[in-house]
Design a protein around this motif. Structure first.
Motif, short mmCIF file in Angstrom:
data_model
loop_
_atom_site.label_atom_id
_atom_site.label_comp_id
_atom_site.label_asym_id
_atom_site.label_seq_id
_atom_site.Cartn_x
_atom_site.Cartn_y
_atom_site.Cartn_z
N PHE A 22 0.89 -1.05 0.09
CA PHE A 22 -0.04 0.00 0.03
C PHE A 22 0.81 1.11 -0.05
O PHE A 22 0.48 2.19 -0.45
CB PHE A 22 -0.87 -0.02 1.35
N CYS A 23 2.11 1.09 0.57
CA CYS A 23 3.12 2.46 0.56
C CYS A 23 3.87 2.61 -0.57
O CYS A 23 4.02 3.72 -0.91
CB CYS A 23 4.00 2.02 1.80
N LEU A 24 4.28 1.50 -1.43
CA LEU A 24 4.92 1.81 -2.64
C LEU A 24 3.96 2.14 -3.78
O LEU A 24 2.97 1.74 -3.92
CB LEU A 24 5.61 0.23 -3.08
N ARG A 51 4.09 -7.04 -9.77
CA ARG A 51 3.40 -6.07 -10.17
C ARG A 51 1.83 -6.03 -10.09
O ARG A 51 1.16 -4.97 -9.58
CB ARG A 51 3.70 -5.92 -11.77
N ALA A 52 1.34 -7.13 -10.28
CA ALA A 52 -0.33 -7.52 -10.15
C ALA A 52 -0.65 -7.23 -8.77
O ALA A 52 -1.55 -6.73 -8.24
CB ALA A 52 -0.67 -9.01 -10.51
N PHE A 53 0.05 -7.78 -7.78
CA PHE A 53 -0.16 -7.48 -6.25
C PHE A 53 -0.28 -5.90 -6.13
O PHE A 53 -1.18 -5.54 -5.30
CB PHE A 53 0.90 -8.04 -5.55
N LEU A 54 0.76 -5.16 -6.41
CA LEU A 54 0.71 -3.64 -6.29
C LEU A 54 -0.26 -3.04 -6.76
O LEU A 54 -0.95 -2.00 -6.37
CB LEU A 54 1.98 -3.14 -6.77
N CYS A 55 -0.70 -3.44 -7.93
CA CYS A 55 -1.76 -2.88 -8.60
C CYS A 55 -3.43 -3.08 -8.12
O CYS A 55 -3.99 -2.46 -7.65
CB CYS A 55 -2.16 -3.47 -10.13
N ILE A 56 -3.44 -4.16 -7.53
CA ILE A 56 -4.73 -4.62 -6.71
C ILE A 56 -4.66 -3.92 -5.67
O ILE A 56 -5.62 -3.47 -5.26
CB ILE A 56 -4.60 -6.12 -6.53
N SER A 57 -3.66 -3.75 -4.84
CA SER A 57 -3.27 -2.94 -3.58
C SER A 57 -3.93 -1.47 -3.80
O SER A 57 -4.37 -0.76 -2.95
CB SER A 57 -1.94 -2.79 -3.04
N HIS A 58 -3.78 -0.75 -4.94
CA HIS A 58 -3.96 0.46 -5.49
C HIS A 58 -5.40 0.49 -6.27
O HIS A 58 -5.64 1.52 -6.52
CB HIS A 58 -2.85 0.90 -6.07
N GLY A 59 -6.21 -0.48 -6.16
CA GLY A 59 -7.48 -0.47 -6.84
C GLY A 59 -7.43 -0.76 -8.47
O GLY A 59 -8.30 -0.36 -8.98
#
Length: 70
Positions: free
Chosen positions: A25-27, A55-63
């Motif tokens: 969530f921070c990145l 990349r997919a995990f970060l995208c999901i975390s940012h909606g």
């Protein structure tokens, strides 16, 4: 009743998972490098099952669900 075996291991795994989730969530997506960090891909130029998961995990975390899929 004694202490459960692997209780310390489970606590470490929970901490690692919680830390990874908080970090996602921070990145920002721009923090990811442009080239692949996967050693398998760099060696064979074939995608492994884990390629793109960060990349997919970060995208999901940012909606950004659509960007995570593609």
């Amino acid at each position: 009743m004694g202490r459960k075996p692997f209780a310390g291991t489970a606590a470490c795994l929970w901490g690692l998972c919680a830390g990874s989730l908080l970090l996602s969530f921070c990145l920002d997506l721009s923090a990811l490098p442009g080239e692949s960090l996967c050693w398998f891909y760099n060696l064979t130029h074939l995608p492994c099952p884990g390629c793109g998961l960060t990349r997919a995990f970060l995208c999901i975390s940012h909606g950004q669900w659509g960007r995570a899929w593609g």
